[in-house]
Design a protein around this motif. Structure first.
Motif, short mmCIF file in Angstrom:
data_model
loop_
_atom_site.label_atom_id
_atom_site.label_comp_id
_atom_site.label_asym_id
_atom_site.label_seq_id
_atom_site.Cartn_x
_atom_site.Cartn_y
_atom_site.Cartn_z
N MET A 1 0.85 -1.20 0.00
CA MET A 1 0.00 0.00 0.00
C MET A 1 0.88 1.25 0.00
N ASP A 2 0.59 2.16 -0.90
CA ASP A 2 1.36 3.38 -1.06
C ASP A 2 0.62 4.52 -0.37
N VAL A 3 1.35 5.37 0.35
CA VAL A 3 0.71 6.48 1.03
C VAL A 3 0.05 7.42 0.03
N ARG A 4 0.57 7.45 -1.21
CA ARG A 4 -0.07 8.30 -2.23
C ARG A 4 -1.47 7.80 -2.57
N GLN A 5 -1.64 6.48 -2.50
CA GLN A 5 -2.98 5.94 -2.74
C GLN A 5 -3.96 6.50 -1.71
N LEU A 6 -3.52 6.55 -0.48
CA LEU A 6 -4.40 7.07 0.58
C LEU A 6 -4.64 8.57 0.39
N GLN A 7 -3.58 9.30 0.02
CA GLN A 7 -3.74 10.74 -0.19
C GLN A 7 -4.72 11.04 -1.32
N TYR A 8 -4.60 10.30 -2.42
CA TYR A 8 -5.51 10.52 -3.55
C TYR A 8 -6.94 10.14 -3.16
N PHE A 9 -7.07 9.02 -2.46
CA PHE A 9 -8.39 8.56 -2.04
C PHE A 9 -9.06 9.57 -1.12
N VAL A 10 -8.30 10.07 -0.15
CA VAL A 10 -8.85 11.04 0.81
C VAL A 10 -9.29 12.32 0.10
N GLU A 11 -8.48 12.78 -0.86
CA GLU A 11 -8.82 14.02 -1.55
C GLU A 11 -10.08 13.85 -2.41
N VAL A 12 -10.21 12.71 -3.07
CA VAL A 12 -11.42 12.46 -3.86
C VAL A 12 -12.65 12.41 -2.94
N ALA A 13 -12.48 11.77 -1.79
CA ALA A 13 -13.59 11.68 -0.84
C ALA A 13 -13.99 13.06 -0.33
N LYS A 14 -13.01 13.92 -0.11
CA LYS A 14 -13.30 15.27 0.36
C LYS A 14 -14.01 16.08 -0.71
N GLN A 15 -13.48 16.00 -1.94
CA GLN A 15 -14.03 16.80 -3.03
C GLN A 15 -15.30 16.19 -3.63
N LYS A 16 -15.46 14.85 -3.38
CA LYS A 16 -16.57 14.10 -3.96
C LYS A 16 -16.58 14.20 -5.49
N ASN A 17 -15.36 14.35 -6.04
CA ASN A 17 -15.26 14.55 -7.47
C ASN A 17 -13.81 14.30 -7.91
N PHE A 18 -13.62 13.48 -8.94
CA PHE A 18 -12.28 13.17 -9.40
C PHE A 18 -11.60 14.38 -10.04
N THR A 19 -12.40 15.17 -10.79
CA THR A 19 -11.83 16.33 -11.49
C THR A 19 -11.32 17.37 -10.49
#
Length: 296
Positions: A1-19
């Protein structure tokens, strides 16, 4: 598991949007999607519900999100702590020193150092000179202040202060009116010496032998005040550093410079050559070198 995976996942969850997450992270949307998909495959669960216009967390996603936020914060805290340590904003060091040395040299230095480095804690312990060396050698303390010479193969030294030893006698002693004396003039006197664990004991014994006589030791003690009192009551004489004699608050005791032999009393900061020194310890050593007024 890469910490970047968690960072990207958390940011998408916060923004509720991939873009939007892509814009915030400055990473392409396909890269983010690929990272999160990889994370889901590793965990064996679906983390995001992509069916709606806004991305929503699944039950498993909510659990992972909570833990991911903690992990990312811990990583940030770790990075901050190491950065503070490297830049000497925090830390702890242990040092040992002689009681008289601490009182003479360090109060102002310590106060100013603490102002400049308020998050560095310095723990100080008082030892005899020989015990300072032993504690530094064992690694119990980071560095210490002691009397030279020391084992140059084992210790690095930072010279601090040099002075001479003087004879202290009762103010009515036959030698009290002399401006200076040769140590051999004391060969018939009784000596009050410091205990054998003190470097001053060895220095005094060596000085007397250099002057051509073996001192008659009337008493040995580990207490500075007791030496003064015993001299004041004419129990004997003693050899002490000039700075200590100057601080004796007793009109019955008089100090006399020694013309021959010259008896050096040199203090130095010592630390193990082969031991890692923390950033805080190195900062303190550098500060001492730069700010301590050297007396030669």
């Amino acid at each position: 598991m890469d910490v970047r995976q968690l960072q990207y996942f958390v940011e998408v969850a916060k923004q509720k949007n991939f873009t939007k997450a892509s814009q915030t992270l400055l990473v392409s949307q396909p890269s983010i999607s690929k990272m999160i998909k990889s994370l889901e495959e590793q965990l064996g669960v679906q983390l995001l519900d992509r069916a709606e216009r806004e991305v929503e967390l699944t039950d498993a996603g909510a659990l992972v999100y909570e833990q991911a936020v903690r992990i990312i914060q811990s990583m940030s805290d770790l990075s901050t702590s190491v950065n503070e340590l490297v830049h000497v904003n925090r830390g702890k060091v242990k040092m040992g020193l002689l009681p008289t040395v601490g009182a003479l040299l360090f109060p102002r230095i310590m106060a100013n150092f603490k102002k400049e480095f308020p998050r560095i804690d310095i723990q100080m312990e008082e030892y005899s000179a020989k015990h300072v060396e032993a504690q530094v050698a064992k690694g119990t303390i980071d560095f210490g202040v002691t009397v030279l010479p020391v084992d140059s193969h084992l210790f690095e030294t930072v010279f601090l202060h040099a002075e001479e030893l003087v004879v202290i006698v009762n103010s009515e002693h036959r030698l009290a009116k002399h401006e200076s004396i040769s140590l051999v003039e004391c060969q018939d006197e009784s000596f009050i010496l410091f205990s054998e664990e003190f470097a001053l004991h060895d220095v005094a014994m060596q000085a007397c032998r250099q002057a051509g006589f073996e001192p008659k030791v009337a008493y040995m003690t580990s207490m500075w005040d007791l030496v003064c009192e015993m001299v004041a009551t004419q129990f004997g004489i003693s050899l002490v550093p000039k700075s200590m004699a100057a601080r004796l608050n007793n009109h019955r005791v008089h100090s006399i410079p020694i013309s021959t032999p010259h008896i050096a009393w040199d203090w130095a900061l010592i630390y193990r050559k082969d031991r890692y020194q923390s950033y805080a310890a190195r900062a303190f050593i550098s500060y001492i070198q730069a700010n301590l007024p050297i007396v030669r």
